[in-house]
Motif scaffolding. Structure first.
Motif, PDB file in Angstrom:
ATOM      1  N   ALA A  77       0.838  -1.199   0.000  1.00  0.00           N
ATOM      2  CA  ALA A  77       0.000   0.000   0.000  1.00  0.00           C
ATOM      3  C   ALA A  77       0.874   1.250   0.000  1.00  0.00           C
ATOM      4  O   ALA A  77       1.902   1.302   0.685  1.00  0.00           O
ATOM      5  N   TYR A  78       0.425   2.240  -0.756  1.00  0.00           N
ATOM      6  CA  TYR A  78       1.111   3.535  -0.841  1.00  0.00           C
ATOM      7  C   TYR A  78       0.062   4.639  -0.838  1.00  0.00           C
ATOM      8  O   TYR A  78      -1.064   4.425  -1.304  1.00  0.00           O
ATOM      9  N   THR A  79       0.438   5.807  -0.371  1.00  0.00           N
ATOM     10  CA  THR A  79      -0.508   6.920  -0.388  1.00  0.00           C
ATOM     11  C   THR A  79      -0.817   7.348  -1.817  1.00  0.00           C
ATOM     12  O   THR A  79      -1.941   7.731  -2.122  1.00  0.00           O
ATOM     13  N   ASP A  80       0.198   7.277  -2.695  1.00  0.00           N
ATOM     14  CA  ASP A  80       0.005   7.663  -4.091  1.00  0.00           C
ATOM     15  C   ASP A  80       1.159   7.113  -4.930  1.00  0.00           C
ATOM     16  O   ASP A  80       2.082   6.482  -4.392  1.00  0.00           O
ATOM     17  N   SER A  81       1.125   7.365  -6.227  1.00  0.00           N
ATOM     18  CA  SER A  81       2.168   6.812  -7.100  1.00  0.00           C
ATOM     19  C   SER A  81       3.539   7.433  -6.838  1.00  0.00           C
ATOM     20  O   SER A  81       4.561   6.776  -7.027  1.00  0.00           O
ATOM     21  N   ALA A  82       3.573   8.674  -6.368  1.00  0.00           N
ATOM     22  CA  ALA A  82       4.865   9.309  -6.055  1.00  0.00           C
ATOM     23  C   ALA A  82       5.547   8.597  -4.888  1.00  0.00           C
ATOM     24  O   ALA A  82       6.765   8.368  -4.921  1.00  0.00           O
ATOM     25  N   GLU A  83       4.775   8.243  -3.868  1.00  0.00           N
ATOM     26  CA  GLU A  83       5.355   7.509  -2.735  1.00  0.00           C
ATOM     27  C   GLU A  83       5.858   6.143  -3.202  1.00  0.00           C
ATOM     28  O   GLU A  83       6.943   5.706  -2.820  1.00  0.00           O
ATOM     29  N   ARG A  84       5.068   5.469  -4.034  1.00  0.00           N
ATOM     30  CA  ARG A  84       5.479   4.167  -4.561  1.00  0.00           C
ATOM     31  C   ARG A  84       6.798   4.295  -5.319  1.00  0.00           C
ATOM     32  O   ARG A  84       7.729   3.516  -5.123  1.00  0.00           O
ATOM     33  N   THR A  85       6.886   5.287  -6.189  1.00  0.00           N
ATOM     34  CA  THR A  85       8.099   5.495  -6.991  1.00  0.00           C
ATOM     35  C   THR A  85       9.306   5.752  -6.101  1.00  0.00           C
ATOM     36  O   THR A  85      10.373   5.159  -6.304  1.00  0.00           O
ATOM     37  N   ALA A  86       9.158   6.597  -5.100  1.00  0.00           N
ATOM     38  CA  ALA A  86      10.278   6.922  -4.201  1.00  0.00           C
ATOM     39  C   ALA A  86      10.714   5.709  -3.386  1.00  0.00           C
ATOM     40  O   ALA A  86      11.923   5.429  -3.263  1.00  0.00           O
ATOM     41  N   LYS A  87       9.764   4.966  -2.845  1.00  0.00           N
ATOM     42  CA  LYS A  87      10.120   3.810  -2.031  1.00  0.00           C
ATOM     43  C   LYS A  87      10.742   2.702  -2.866  1.00  0.00           C
ATOM     44  O   LYS A  87      11.700   2.052  -2.433  1.00  0.00           O
ATOM     45  N   ARG A  88      10.237   2.484  -4.066  1.00  0.00           N
ATOM     46  CA  ARG A  88      10.814   1.448  -4.917  1.00  0.00           C
ATOM     47  C   ARG A  88      12.216   1.849  -5.400  1.00  0.00           C
ATOM     48  O   ARG A  88      13.088   1.006  -5.536  1.00  0.00           O
ATOM     49  N   ALA A  89      12.452   3.135  -5.614  1.00  0.00           N
ATOM     50  CA  ALA A  89      13.792   3.599  -5.978  1.00  0.00           C
ATOM     51  C   ALA A  89      14.774   3.328  -4.839  1.00  0.00           C
ATOM     52  O   ALA A  89      15.906   2.875  -5.068  1.00  0.00           O
TER      53      ALA A  89
END
Length: 98
Positions: free
Chosen positions: A56-68
């Protein structure tokens, strides 16, 4: 909130070594970088050669940052290398749910 639903399919007969390797080397760095999974399980009915992860992520930006950050983690990179050497995975499917 978005959910990243990932299904990993293994060669027949390799799901146990795949899950054992993930438990030993993968879940730690992945949870540290992405947060605890909403769901992590293997198939009981249906394709017995697959497992599912939901993050779960708050939004796609959080997903992108965490996966990076995950892809910079040396322990995660060691797991990815070991997983490739195991050779169990044959397919990965990702779906983003809202």
């Amino acid at each position: 909130m978005i959910f990243d639903h990932r299904t990993y399919t293994c060669k027949p007969g390799t799901i146990k070594p795949h899950l054992d390797l993930y438990a030993k080397m993968g879940i730690g760095p992945q949870s540290r970088c992405l947060g605890a999974p909403v769901l992590y399980g293997s198939t009981e009915v249906g394709d017995g050669n697959s497992d599912v992860h939901v993050w779960a992520y708050t939004d796609s930006a959080e997903r992108t940052a965490k996966r990076a950050a995950l892809w910079k983690d040396p322990e995660w990179l060691a797991y990815v290398k070991a997983s490739g050497e195991l050779g169990a995975l044959i397919k990965q499917e990702n779906t983003i749910l809202v």
